[in-house]
Design a protein around this motif. Structure first.
Motif, PDB file in Angstrom:
ATOM      1  N   PHE A 407       0.824  -1.206   0.000  1.00  0.00           N
ATOM      2  CA  PHE A 407       0.000   0.000   0.000  1.00  0.00           C
ATOM      3  C   PHE A 407       0.858   1.255   0.000  1.00  0.00           C
ATOM      4  N   GLU A 408       1.840   1.291   0.874  1.00  0.00           N
ATOM      5  CA  GLU A 408       2.705   2.473   0.939  1.00  0.00           C
ATOM      6  C   GLU A 408       3.458   2.667  -0.366  1.00  0.00           C
ATOM      7  N   LEU A 439      -5.973   0.378  -4.264  1.00  0.00           N
ATOM      8  CA  LEU A 439      -5.289   0.793  -3.040  1.00  0.00           C
ATOM      9  C   LEU A 439      -5.998   0.243  -1.801  1.00  0.00           C
ATOM     10  N   ASN A 440      -7.327   0.178  -1.831  1.00  0.00           N
ATOM     11  CA  ASN A 440      -8.052  -0.396  -0.695  1.00  0.00           C
ATOM     12  C   ASN A 440      -7.659  -1.855  -0.484  1.00  0.00           C
ATOM     13  N   LEU A 441      -7.532  -2.591  -1.572  1.00  0.00           N
ATOM     14  CA  LEU A 441      -7.133  -3.984  -1.457  1.00  0.00           C
ATOM     15  C   LEU A 441      -5.701  -4.098  -0.956  1.00  0.00           C
ATOM     16  N   ALA A 442      -4.833  -3.183  -1.391  1.00  0.00           N
ATOM     17  CA  ALA A 442      -3.453  -3.199  -0.894  1.00  0.00           C
ATOM     18  C   ALA A 442      -3.417  -2.944   0.604  1.00  0.00           C
ATOM     19  N   LEU A 443      -4.246  -2.021   1.066  1.00  0.00           N
ATOM     20  CA  LEU A 443      -4.280  -1.715   2.491  1.00  0.00           C
ATOM     21  C   LEU A 443      -4.816  -2.893   3.295  1.00  0.00           C
ATOM     22  N   SER A 444      -5.888  -3.524   2.814  1.00  0.00           N
ATOM     23  CA  SER A 444      -6.438  -4.672   3.533  1.00  0.00           C
ATOM     24  C   SER A 444      -5.452  -5.837   3.519  1.00  0.00           C
TER      25      SER A 444
END
Length: 885
Positions: A407-408, A439-444
């Motif tokens: 995510f980062e 990006l939401n999927l990367a964060l999760s």
């Protein structure tokens, strides 16, 4: 139908009768065989489903997780059917005076049980309370289109009658208010709706009571129309000479031709200033809503046709993430960064908006190269600035890809380095939703798994993920969406192009509910059968299929009602046929037949022949709301729009007093946590100072056990201390040797049995006292210091309060000057916190060295020095607004 000819049957009546009897028996056996086959398949399915559900239930239990169905079931259980329900209802009854059930037609039977349980007290103690209590249920059974989510039209009607009976029995006022007056739609459209649903034999299922629908019109005098277009039919592929195959042209699909016709009509409106008569302004793209029953095969060609004519379009209401070009570019970037030898992925990245090379650049790099494309790019970096920039950018990203969470990493590329703006500039604003979902999927993923780029790419590809887009917007764009997604929305102009088929588009259902079977008493649900190959034709299965077909037809009719009533001013009916023509009972047939002679021949866009019902505008045009009107000229943005958002108050993570030394600057002026040689990953805890360099193995376990014994043994009778300590250490200290366990017990008992330490464990002392403190910094402005910790022992000595911290270092220091700075920071922080709690009292501190044992009071002067140093700690590392996580 007959086994013998008439003449032969007359000659041999006995044989004919025997053959008929054998035939009946044989057909009975076939029926029985079909039934047994269905039962075998259903039992097998039960076993398989049971195993799956058991594993799913165990997985939820391990995670202490509940899904949506669990929440409903737990609520039903909590409000009825068990001993605790009466107490729960008693507590809730004191706090609930009004219940509002919105969209009640989409409420499932289980949800109705919750509503009924909550509302039961309203009717049972009507005279016991003086306050007014209301139950307000809002719903339109004509719009019940979510049976796949458990909505039950019959239950909606039954609950309405049940509440009415309860109200009458309690002597309460109950009103059933029909919502017949439409504030949205003009007269021609509503008249068409009434005509379509006037014959309930042709359009059953609109209401449970089979009432005739008649709408009242609020927008009297507003012009509008209903227009029916000829359907697009399938063309046969043209015959082509077999010797000239390159001249062959594929037949264009009817859906594509209809999409192009709709797009051309809209383009003509926008170019020619077509007026929206009711509002006295030109039609805009934002006025138009195109509704389909299912997304395929029409939504894709429709969006493409609109884009081809440069008409602003919001895209489909749902999109498959893996099909989005922006996401494909980001995945290709990830593939290259994890495997630089992947020439295809690198070529896709170079051509993507993230880098921006063109075909000529790629040809210069790829043609005639020796080795990898990545090596060729590096070798040609000095040829021009574009190659140099691409190589430097990719090198920089490669250096970070293995050390930064996904995510980062991607958020930095997209936002800080302008990747999002580049993608949107080339792909259009519809790429924003896929990027955000990416990006939401990367964060999760970062939250649920050890962050790695390779793992994230595999996680993203392992499931076919869809994005649901918010279509209730004020942007000036044509919206293409399903009727289910459009429920609750409206538009001045609505197109219904997907009207010639009755197919649902989903998988063929093979599970059927059986009315001929009953479940055992106390069992929930309904009996069902799995109709596999070789079972069709069974009487019970045929009856279940017919019942399901009727339910689907009824819901499809309600879906048509929802679709037609989305239109405010104009409704356009079109369709595209398959090779077999229209399906019987399709929307196009229902509408065309119902409107019949009311439709008059007219000329549509570009001279096309259409049929139309129209009324001119008689009332004065009136915009709905000039501040929210679709397509209205945008006013100047407010001043704050162009100013940077104000900086929020910095938040900080609470500090453990035992870890404060890590934030103290050393002789270089840099805190330990920021020294390059000791720099940690963003999610790593600050290092805990070791008790002593000479500590033995299992020092942390030794300390934990010692703390636990000193906490719990004083609560027992002294004569049981030895036995309790031995048993506890045997159970919890298995990792230690017997000698080590014996040493801990002896050490702890020596402390508790010593008269010197008796005041520390008296009735005015407390063990393991948690503290949370928020202390303002007296030396500078800024966020307060947040502390969270636990005192080993707190002793109330009257005018003084003593903080005792246990230490198990072996051997312990003999002088105060030898005490580790980490311990002094810890006690200084504890003293600061207790000064806030025990204002006006003297706070003393001491270390209790268990190896000895020996207590070491800490001089106030020494702690004062470390208190000053506490305020100089560099805790910006923990600021939420700072540069660290």
């Amino acid at each position: 139908k007959s086994l013998m000819t008439k003449g032969l049957a007359n000659q041999h009546a006995d044989i004919d009768a025997a053959a008929g009897m054998a035939q009946a028996q044989f057909m009975g056996l076939i029926e029985e065989r079909r039934g047994l086959r269905a039962i075998d398949a259903t039992i097998a399915l039960h076993r398989l489903a049971g195993a799956v559900l058991q594993r799913y239930t165990l997985a939820k239990a391990r995670r202490a997780a509940l899904d949506y169905e669990d929440l409903i079931a737990k609520s039903v259980y909590l409000l009825g059917g068990q001993e605790l329900a009466a107490w729960v209802m008693f507590k809730l009854d004191r706090g609930i005076d009004h219940i509002l059930v919105d969209e009640a037609q989409d409420t499932s039977p289980e949800q109705w049980q919750i509503v009924k349980s909550l509302a039961a007290e309203f009717f049972s103690d009507a005279g016991a309370r003086s306050e007014v209590r209301t139950l307000f249920v809002v719903g339109d059974e004509k719009q019940s289109i979510y049976s796949f989510q458990g909505a039950d039209l019959a239950q909606f009607d039954a609950m309405g009658r049940a509440f009415a009976d309860m109200a009458r029995a309690a002597g309460l006022n109950w009103q059933r208010i029909p919502l017949d007056l439409s504030f949205r739609t003009v007269s021609p459209v509503l008249a068409a709706v009434d005509a379509v649903f006037a014959d309930r034999s042709r359009t059953p299922g609109l209401t449970a009571a089979a009432d005739i629908v008649r709408h009242g019109v609020h927008r009297m005098g507003h012009g509008g129309l209903v227009e029916v277009w000829p359907t697009e039919v399938a063309d046969d592929a043209p015959n082509v000479d077999a010797w000239t195959p390159l001249e062959e042209e594929a037949a264009r699909a009817p859906a594509e031709r209809l999409a192009e016709r709709i797009a051309a009509t809209i383009r003509g409106w926008l170019d020619n200033g077509e007026m929206l008569a009711s509002e006295g302004r030109p039609v805009t793209a934002g006025d138009i809503l195109i509704l389909v029953r299912k997304r395929r095969p029409f939504a894709g060609p429709m969006v493409a046709a609109l884009k081809a004519l440069k008409i602003d379009v919001a895209g489909a209401d749902r999109l498959r993430l893996s099909d989005q070009i922006a996401v494909e570019d980001l995945l290709s970037l990830g593939d290259f960064l994890t495997l630089p030898e992947d020439d295809l992925s690198l070529a896709e990245v170079l051509k993507s908006p993230l880098i921006g090379l063109d075909d000529d650049d790629l040809m210069a790099l790829a043609v005639g190269r020796k080795g990898m494309l990545w090596k060729s790019l590096i070798d040609h970096a000095d040829d021009n600035t574009r190659f140099r920039s691409a190589a430097d950018t990719l090198k920089r990203w490669r250096s970070r890809a293995d050390f930064v969470p996904p995510f980062e990493f991607f958020a930095s590329i997209l936002d800080r380095e302008g990747g999002r703006a580049k993608l949107l500039a080339r792909l259009g604003p519809e790429a924003a939703d896929p990027i955000d979902e990416f990006l939401n999927l990367a964060l999760s993923y970062d939250d649920a798994a050890p962050p790695s780029l390779t793992g994230f790419l595999a996680y993203l590809r392992e499931a076919d993920r869809e994005v649901k887009r918010d279509m209730e917007h004020g942007r000036n764009e044509v919206r293409v969406m399903t009727v289910h997604g459009a429920k609750g929305l409206e538009a001045p102009i609505v197109f219904l192009p997907d009207t010639c088929s009755t197919a649902t588009g989903g998988p063929v259902a093979t599970l059927f509910e059986l009315d001929c079977l009953a479940l055992p008493d106390g069992a929930d649900g309904k009996p069902f059968v799995w109709s596999v190959k070789g079972t069709s034709g069974h009487a019970a299965i045929n009856a279940a299929k017919q019942k399901r077909t009727l339910r689907e037809t009824e819901e499809r009719n309600r879906l048509l009602y929802v679709a037609m009533t989305r239109a405010r001013d104009r409704l356009y009916i079109a369709g595209f046929e398959g090779k077999n023509g229209q399906s019987a009972g399709c929307w196009y047939e229902l509408i065309s037949t119902a409107l019949g002679d009311q439709l008059k021949d007219a000329e549509g866009h570009a001279g096309a022949k259409v049929r139309r019902i129209a009324e001119p505008q008689a009332a004065h045009p009136k915009p709905r709301d000039s501040s929210q009107k679709q397509g209205a000229a945008a006013s100047a943005p407010p001043p704050w729009f162009s100013r940077p958002a104000p900086r929020e108050v910095a938040l900080s993570v609470p500090l453990a007093p035992s870890r404060l030394e890590a934030y103290a600057p050393d002789e270089t002026g840099e805190p330990l946590v920021e020294q390059p040689s000791r720099r940690r990953a963003a999610d790593e805890e600050p290092p805990a100072p070791p008790p002593a360099a000479q500590s033995t193995d299992h020092r942390f376990l030794r300390g934990t056990l010692t703390h636990a014994l000193l906490q719990h043994l004083p609560t027992l009778a002294p004569e049981s201390w030895a036995k309790a300590a031995s048993g506890y250490l045997a159970a919890r200290g298995e990792a230690l040797s017997p000698a080590a366990r014996k040493s801990i017990a002896a050490e702890t008992l020596a402390i508790l049995q010593s008269a010197q330490f008796a005041p520390l464990f008296g009735p005015r002392s407390r063990a393991e006292v948690p503290i949370v403190a928020l202390i303002a910094n007296p030396k500078r402005k800024g966020p307060p210091l947040k502390l969270i910790g636990q005192l080993d022992r707190l002793v109330d000595l009257g005018d003084e309060v003593l903080i005792v911290d246990y230490k198990t270092n072996r051997p312990p220091p003999t002088k105060v000057e030898q005490v580790a700075a980490a311990y002094l920071f810890q006690l200084a922080a504890y003293r600061l916190a207790l000064r806030e709690i025990y204002a006006g009292r003297v706070i003393k501190t001491a270390l209790l060295w268990t190896d000895g044992p020996r207590i070491m009071p800490i001089p106030d002067a020494l702690l004062d020095e470390y208190t000053e140093r506490v305020w100089d700690l560099d805790v910006s590392y923990l600021d939420a607004s700072g540069g660290h996580s």
